[in-house]
Write a protein that holds these residues in place. Structure first.
Motif, short mmCIF file in Angstrom:
data_model
loop_
_atom_site.label_atom_id
_atom_site.label_comp_id
_atom_site.label_asym_id
_atom_site.label_seq_id
_atom_site.Cartn_x
_atom_site.Cartn_y
_atom_site.Cartn_z
N VAL A 108 43.58 28.32 30.78
CA VAL A 108 44.85 28.87 31.28
C VAL A 108 44.70 29.32 32.72
CG1 VAL A 108 46.50 30.77 31.05
CG2 VAL A 108 45.70 29.58 29.02
N ALA A 109 43.61 29.98 33.03
CA ALA A 109 43.38 30.45 34.40
C ALA A 109 43.35 29.27 35.38
CB ALA A 109 42.07 31.23 34.47
N LYS A 110 42.70 28.20 34.96
CA LYS A 110 42.62 27.01 35.82
C LYS A 110 44.00 26.40 36.02
CE LYS A 110 40.25 22.57 36.30
NZ LYS A 110 39.25 21.64 35.70
N ARG A 111 44.77 26.29 34.93
CA ARG A 111 46.11 25.70 35.01
C ARG A 111 47.03 26.56 35.87
NH1 ARG A 111 48.78 21.86 31.55
NH2 ARG A 111 50.94 21.72 32.22
N ALA A 112 46.90 27.88 35.74
CA ALA A 112 47.77 28.80 36.49
C ALA A 112 47.27 29.04 37.91
CB ALA A 112 47.87 30.13 35.75
N ASP A 113 46.06 28.55 38.22
CA ASP A 113 45.46 28.74 39.53
C ASP A 113 45.25 30.23 39.83
OD1 ASP A 113 44.33 27.93 41.93
OD2 ASP A 113 46.24 27.95 43.01
N VAL A 114 44.71 30.93 38.83
CA VAL A 114 44.35 32.34 39.00
C VAL A 114 42.93 32.51 38.47
CG1 VAL A 114 46.74 33.10 38.74
CG2 VAL A 114 45.23 33.07 36.74
N SER A 115 42.36 33.67 38.70
CA SER A 115 41.00 33.92 38.22
C SER A 115 41.02 34.28 36.73
CB SER A 115 40.36 35.05 39.01
OG SER A 115 40.99 36.28 38.73
N VAL A 116 39.90 34.01 36.07
CA VAL A 116 39.76 34.41 34.66
C VAL A 116 39.90 35.92 34.54
CG1 VAL A 116 38.16 34.51 32.71
CG2 VAL A 116 38.33 32.42 34.09
N ARG A 117 39.36 36.62 35.51
CA ARG A 117 39.45 38.08 35.50
C ARG A 117 40.92 38.54 35.50
NH1 ARG A 117 37.04 42.15 40.19
NH2 ARG A 117 37.71 44.10 39.21
N SER A 118 41.76 37.86 36.26
CA SER A 118 43.18 38.22 36.32
C SER A 118 43.84 38.07 34.96
CB SER A 118 43.91 37.35 37.34
OG SER A 118 43.46 37.61 38.65
#
Length: 224
Positions: free
Chosen positions: A61-71
């Motif tokens: 999900v983080a990769k698809r949303a272009d955000v960090s896993v931490r976020s």
């Protein structure tokens, strides 16, 4: 002596207001960024569930949303909480339409209810299949029961004249029968296991619902 003490009063007030405004501006900016990150994560998860019928991992999900896993973890804590949030978002997107008026001919009411249920379920099949990975999750159980109650209420409203002709036990049995025959799980069987087209599956449901209502009408007439 403080800067405010040697500054003309008007300037001191202006400076304080500017400081407050700057802090508020930074806070608003952070809030907007946080809201946008949350939105992107939810939309990414929704898209992935629709495409795969599986609950995506936080990393995916983080990769698809272009955000960090931490976020993602900051906003949702764990994948289960993310899934529940996504389920609520999808449920809002596919709200059930209003029931057909009970004074319409029965054949029209049958066709309308079947069409409404089928369209609703067809949109939520991927979510339901993905939810199988979290069997027993309290929040998902609660939402599933709420959906069943809503559909049961719509059934009672649509077929009020037919239910009114029955005693209490027969009404509950008919509602249970319709709920089982026209359930999301039954729709998944028709569409995914049996591979029926949307049109063929809705035809099956129209026949099933007609048979259930016809049986109860015959039973009620015999009891008179």
């Amino acid at each position: 002596m403080s800067e405010a003490a040697v500054m003309p009063r008007g300037n001191a007030v202006a400076a304080t207001a500017a400081d407050v405004s700057g802090t508020a501006g930074r806070t608003d900016g952070r809030n907007r960024r946080a809201a946008e990150t949350r939105r992107k994560v939810i939309e990414a998860a929704k898209a992935m569930i629709a495409e795969t019928s599986t609950a995506p991992t936080v990393v995916a999900v983080a990769k698809r949303a272009d955000v960090s896993v931490r976020s993602v973890f900051q906003h949702f804590g764990d994948v289960e909480s993310l899934f529940v949030t996504v389920m609520d978002a999808i449920r809002k997107d596919v709200a059930a339409p209003a029931p057909t008026a009970a004074n319409e001919p029965q054949v029209i009411r049958i066709a309308s209810l079947v069409q409404n249920f089928a369209e609703l379920f067809d949109k939520t099949v991927p979510l339901r299949v993905a939810a199988g990975q979290f069997v027993g999750h309290p929040a998902l159980i609660e939402r599933g029961l709420a959906s069943k109650r809503e559909l049961r209420a719509a059934t009672f409203e649509t077929f009020a004249p037919e239910f009114a002709a029955l005693d209490e036990q027969a009404r509950e049995e008919l509602a249970d029968a319709i709920g089982a025959a026209l359930s999301l799980d039954a729709w998944i069987v028709l569409r995914r296991r049996d591979g029926l087209s949307f049109e063929r599956a809705t035809a099956v449901w129209r026949r099933t619902l007609s048979a259930l209502l016809g049986y109860n009408q015959a039973t009620a007439a015999a009891a008179e």
